[in-house]
Write an enzyme that holds these catalytic residues in place. Sequence first.
Site, PDB file in Angstrom:
ATOM      1  CG  HIS A 144       8.604   0.681   6.450  1.00  0.00           C
ATOM      2  ND1 HIS A 144       8.583  -0.441   5.636  1.00  0.00           N
ATOM      3  CD2 HIS A 144       7.320   1.142   6.465  1.00  0.00           C
ATOM      4  CE1 HIS A 144       7.342  -0.633   5.194  1.00  0.00           C
ATOM      5  NE2 HIS A 144       6.559   0.318   5.676  1.00  0.00           N
ATOM      6  CE  LYS A 162       1.671  -4.631   7.692  1.00  0.00           C
ATOM      7  NZ  LYS A 162       2.644  -3.509   7.609  1.00  0.00           N
ATOM      8  NE  ARG A 216      10.182  -4.761   7.412  1.00  0.00           N
ATOM      9  CZ  ARG A 216      11.034  -3.774   7.130  1.00  0.00           C
ATOM     10  NH1 ARG A 216      12.326  -3.923   7.289  1.00  0.00           N
ATOM     11  NH2 ARG A 216      10.599  -2.613   6.693  1.00  0.00           N
ATOM     12  CB  CYS A 227     -27.774  -3.268   2.846  1.00  0.00           C
ATOM     13  SG  CYS A 227     -28.964  -2.779   1.592  1.00  0.00           S
ATOM     14  CG  MET A 228     -24.473  -4.018   8.487  1.00  0.00           C
ATOM     15  SD  MET A 228     -25.176  -3.898  10.141  1.00  0.00           S
ATOM     16  CE  MET A 228     -25.489  -2.154  10.303  1.00  0.00           C
ATOM     17  CG  ASP A 229     -26.481  -7.560   7.485  1.00  0.00           C
ATOM     18  OD1 ASP A 229     -25.419  -7.611   8.144  1.00  0.00           O
ATOM     19  OD2 ASP A 229     -27.503  -6.971   7.884  1.00  0.00           O
ATOM     20  CE1 TYR A 239     -32.433   0.522   4.633  1.00  0.00           C
ATOM     21  CE2 TYR A 239     -30.286  -0.423   4.187  1.00  0.00           C
ATOM     22  CZ  TYR A 239     -31.451  -0.393   4.926  1.00  0.00           C
ATOM     23  OH  TYR A 239     -31.626  -1.278   5.953  1.00  0.00           O
ATOM     24  NE  ARG A 286       4.813   3.146   9.885  1.00  0.00           N
ATOM     25  CZ  ARG A 286       4.411   2.108   9.164  1.00  0.00           C
ATOM     26  NH1 ARG A 286       3.169   2.066   8.676  1.00  0.00           N
ATOM     27  NH2 ARG A 286       5.231   1.110   8.900  1.00  0.00           N
TER      28      ARG A 286
HETATM   29  C1  LIG Z   1       3.465  -3.688   6.491  1.00  0.00           C
HETATM   30  C2  LIG Z   1       4.931  -3.550   6.555  1.00  0.00           C
HETATM   31  C3  LIG Z   1       5.762  -4.244   5.657  1.00  0.00           C
HETATM   32  C4  LIG Z   1       5.230  -5.004   4.469  1.00  0.00           C
HETATM   33  O1  LIG Z   1       4.894  -4.068   3.472  1.00  0.00           O
HETATM   34  P1  LIG Z   1       4.303  -4.567   2.055  1.00  0.00           P
HETATM   35  O2  LIG Z   1       4.201  -3.305   1.278  1.00  0.00           O
HETATM   36  O3  LIG Z   1       2.987  -5.163   2.359  1.00  0.00           O
HETATM   37  O4  LIG Z   1       5.251  -5.522   1.501  1.00  0.00           O
HETATM   38  C5  LIG Z   1       7.125  -4.185   5.861  1.00  0.00           C
HETATM   39  N1  LIG Z   1       7.642  -3.454   6.860  1.00  0.00           N
HETATM   40  C6  LIG Z   1       6.879  -2.738   7.716  1.00  0.00           C
HETATM   41  C7  LIG Z   1       7.521  -1.928   8.790  1.00  0.00           C
HETATM   42  C8  LIG Z   1       5.506  -2.748   7.584  1.00  0.00           C
HETATM   43  O5  LIG Z   1       4.752  -2.014   8.424  1.00  0.00           O
END
Ligand SMILES: *Cc1c(COP(=O)(O)O)cnc(C)c1O
Length: 409
Positions: free
Chosen positions: A199, A72, A255, A346-348, A299, A170
Amino acid sequence: MTDQTGSSSPTGGSRPNQTRLLDGEPHGVRGARGEPPGLRPTWVEVDLDALRDNVAALKAHAVAPRLMAVVKADGYGHGLVPSARAALAGGADWLAVALAEEGVALREAGIDAPVLVMAEPPVPSAHALLDHGLTPAAYTPRFVATLDRLGRERGRPVAVHLKLDTGMRRLGVPPADWEDACRVLRSSSGVRVEAVWSHLAVADEPDHPFTTEQGEVFARGLELLRAQGLAPDLVHLCNSAGTLIRPDLHYDMVRPGISVYGLEPASGVTGGVTLRPALAWYARLSLVKRLAEGEAVSYGLRWSASEPVTVGTVPAGYADGVRRALSNQGTVLVGGLRIPVVGTVCMDQFMVLLRDLPAVAGDEVCLIGEQDGVRVTADDWAAWLGTINYEVVCGIGARVPRVYLGGGS
Ligand SMILES: *Cc1c(COP(=O)(O)O)cnc(C)c1O
């Protein structure tokens, strides 16, 4: 930490040239890498072989036979498609994304591995998800009803990963609704529960008792589902921290996300697995100038030289992910030396205190990574910023070009 007052001795390190004064002769420090890929000299290098090897090491470490690599958020800033390909080359069986859009991008790149979309998209997006052969997470009656209808219309049940909320609070079905969810799923012929998952909220804190509690709640959920005739083929629970240090909770698949990219989910949480950070960030000094005593920088004029010093300008800023909170804080590497950020980011651009280093425009700056055996890490940035390495790598802007090293295959 290097002092940032502009007084006293040369900046850190022990390279022989650190004491050479600028004498007008532009000898430079060095520029180890090839030409920058873009017009503006800042770029991220992603070592796909490291990413692949991390996945292989995680899979070898896991008790579970399968691994789902989380890609992701543009592969945690490393690039979605290249990261996904390298993870698959390292033995990932599944990929996971947060958004339907990310899954679609994987399919459009020709990746045909199974992909879990970990959050329910808005109901109208369900079509797109199925059209692209993506696997939906499911946890609300409304979304299950939508998938049920689509599955029956298409004449093939939609395989879903049923998410249980075991304490993260969540996403997922909370325990009080598990029985109802079973009833709904049993009567939804257009949906098939392919997997059950949850999770962990504190797996990165090894001594926290809540992970074991969550494991117990999850086990109760699985039992209940089995008793109701919803026996999944696949069960997964563990993020990186769980993958590394909770083999008792691995079930059929782990995961991991952050560890795929070679970063620890929390300092010291490694489970003995050797990971290699896949990402490095470089730039080249765009300008080098000498300041007189009392002259201030950037700045707000929030840093001034207390003696004559050399200051360099780095062509990356907060629009690229060099957070403004690094103003007068943090260090980069030039010539293998730790060089402090001075003045407001700064921004850049931002400025660094080269002091008496004989650097010239075009010399390499390492923002994250290694230079002459010295390292600046995403964890260093996280410490300076009061955040976690995840936010640092995800925060590197899309306008910083990514260069891919190694085949990752
Ligand atoms: C992002 C995420 C993971 C991976 O978590 P890490 O801590 O980066 O290994 C696994 N499961 C879910 C649901 C997540 O949102």
